[in-house]
Design an enzyme around this catalytic site. Structure first.
Site, PDB file in Angstrom:
ATOM      1  N   ASP A 187      66.202   8.522  22.890  1.00 41.39           N
ATOM      2  CA  ASP A 187      67.005   9.637  23.406  1.00 41.39           C
ATOM      3  C   ASP A 187      68.473   9.669  22.948  1.00 41.39           C
ATOM      4  OD1 ASP A 187      64.619   9.988  24.692  1.00 41.39           O
ATOM      5  OD2 ASP A 187      65.400   9.980  26.720  1.00 41.39           O
ATOM      6  N   ASP A 232      64.058  13.387  24.845  1.00 41.84           N
ATOM      7  CA  ASP A 232      63.863  14.049  26.127  1.00 41.84           C
ATOM      8  C   ASP A 232      63.790  15.545  25.778  1.00 41.84           C
ATOM      9  OD1 ASP A 232      63.726  13.136  28.826  1.00 41.84           O
ATOM     10  OD2 ASP A 232      65.710  13.958  29.264  1.00 41.84           O
ATOM     11  N   HIS A 249      62.874  19.024  27.675  1.00 41.26           N
ATOM     12  CA  HIS A 249      62.453  19.694  28.918  1.00 41.26           C
ATOM     13  C   HIS A 249      62.366  21.206  28.790  1.00 41.26           C
ATOM     14  CE1 HIS A 249      62.960  15.969  31.095  1.00 41.26           C
ATOM     15  NE2 HIS A 249      64.230  15.868  30.755  1.00 41.26           N
ATOM     16  N   HIS A 279      62.445  18.195  37.415  1.00 39.94           N
ATOM     17  CA  HIS A 279      63.315  17.107  36.946  1.00 39.94           C
ATOM     18  C   HIS A 279      64.787  17.488  37.171  1.00 39.94           C
ATOM     19  CE1 HIS A 279      64.139  13.715  34.163  1.00 39.94           C
ATOM     20  NE2 HIS A 279      64.871  14.497  33.395  1.00 39.94           N
ATOM     21  N   HIS A 295      69.539  19.391  31.210  1.00 38.48           N
ATOM     22  CA  HIS A 295      69.829  18.658  29.971  1.00 38.48           C
ATOM     23  C   HIS A 295      68.614  18.689  29.058  1.00 38.48           C
ATOM     24  CE1 HIS A 295      67.774  15.753  32.551  1.00 38.48           C
ATOM     25  NE2 HIS A 295      67.284  15.251  31.421  1.00 38.48           N
ATOM     26  N   LYS A 313      59.129  13.824  25.148  1.00 43.33           N
ATOM     27  CA  LYS A 313      58.588  13.597  26.488  1.00 43.33           C
ATOM     28  C   LYS A 313      59.203  14.569  27.484  1.00 43.33           C
ATOM     29  CE  LYS A 313      61.831   9.837  26.568  1.00 43.33           C
ATOM     30  NZ  LYS A 313      62.782  10.467  27.477  1.00 43.33           N
ATOM     31  N   CYS A 325      65.659   5.690  30.667  1.00 50.94           N
ATOM     32  CA  CYS A 325      64.623   5.769  29.629  1.00 50.94           C
ATOM     33  C   CYS A 325      64.447   4.487  28.839  1.00 50.94           C
ATOM     34  CB  CYS A 325      64.883   6.977  28.731  1.00 50.94           C
ATOM     35  SG  CYS A 325      64.599   8.520  29.637  1.00 50.94           S
TER      36      CYS A 325
HETATM   37  C1  VGL Z   1      67.231  10.224  30.886  1.00 51.85           C
HETATM   38  C2  VGL Z   1      67.972  10.973  32.915  1.00 51.85           C
HETATM   39  C3  VGL Z   1      67.203  12.098  32.813  1.00 51.85           C
HETATM   40  C4  VGL Z   1      67.292   9.164  29.820  1.00 51.85           C
HETATM   41  C5  VGL Z   1      66.435  11.337  30.760  1.00 51.85           C
HETATM   42  O1  VGL Z   1      67.075   9.491  28.636  1.00 51.85           O
HETATM   43  O2  VGL Z   1      67.584   7.989  30.159  1.00 51.85           O
HETATM   44  N1  VGL Z   1      67.990  10.034  31.968  1.00 51.85           N
HETATM   45  N2  VGL Z   1      66.430  12.268  31.731  1.00 51.85           N
HETATM   46 ZN    ZN Z   2      65.493  14.138  31.304  1.00 51.10          ZN
END
Ligand code: VGL
Ligand code: ZN
Length: 196
Positions: A12, A55, A57, A63, A74, A99, A147
């Site tokens: 990420d 990530d 979404h 979420h 995000h 993901k 993550c």
């Molecule tokens: C993540 C918070 C929400 C991460 C992803 O990549 O660690 N943290 N979504």
């Molecule tokens: Zn996320």
């Protein structure tokens, strides 16, 4: 193509987490990107497999806080925030695992969880690792306490020898000390921690 059974998983490294104008900016995340790039260069030099996670979404997902979850919006699919951070080395011949694409919580690169039903399903990660005969997993990236932690714990649970590198990760620290607790939990699980 890989000549080693040790994969590098880069978690990420996306604008929303790493760029200071990102929606879920992780304090000091830019400072670890050069160290992550060094790991990527070494893996390329050894012709090792590299898997990047993103990530990714939908605009509406439980979420996000606005839809009942805990996070600011995000990494919306296709948005600037979801793109690679500008200074990340993205190796050709690497794999990408996205993901959260179906609205799940996608903390681990190996599996996603439906936040409403808790049903878990696998991403393509393990299939990719199996196809390449991977036995050992190096995890770097963002965020230590979400993550990176979940990806490393999943790798370890699935039987891979798993390593993390402290100079190649940063934590969100929603609560002070979260990143340190995450590292302790990873050590407890049998993950090996290296300073660099
Ligand atoms: C993540 C918070 C929400 C991460 C992803 O990549 O660690 N943290 N979504
Ligand atoms: Zn996320």
């Amino acid at each position: 193509m890989s000549n080693s059974n040790r994969v590098l998983i880069v978690v990420d490294v996306q604008n929303d987490f790493v760029d200071p104008s990102g929606n879920l900016y992780v304090q000091d995340a830019p400072s670890v990107v050069p160290n992550i790039n060094t790991k990527i260069a070494a893996a390329r030099g050894d012709e090792r497999l590299i898997v990047y996670t993103q990530d990714w979404h939908p605009e509406v997902t439980p979420h996000f806080a606005k839809d009942g979850g805990i996070w600011p919006v995000h990494c919306v699919a296709g948005s600037w925030g979801a793109q690679w951070y500008s200074e990340l080395e993205v190796a050709t011949n690497s794999q990408v695992v996205r993901k959260g694409t179906g609205g799940e919580d996608g903390y681990s690169g190996f599996s996603v969880r439906d936040p409403l039903t808790n049903a878990e399903s696998d991403t393509a990660m393990e299939e990719i690792l199996k196809r390449h005969g991977v036995t050992d997993v190096d995890v770097v990236g963002i965020a230590t306490d979400y993550c990176v932690k979940e990806t490393a714990l999943d790798a370890c649970r699935r039987g891979y020898k798993t390593n993390i590198y402290l100079d190649c990760m940063k934590g969100v620290n929603l609560q002070p000390g979260d990143a340190d607790s995450a590292i302790a939990a990873m050590v407890e699980a049998g993950i090996e921690v290296f300073d660099g």
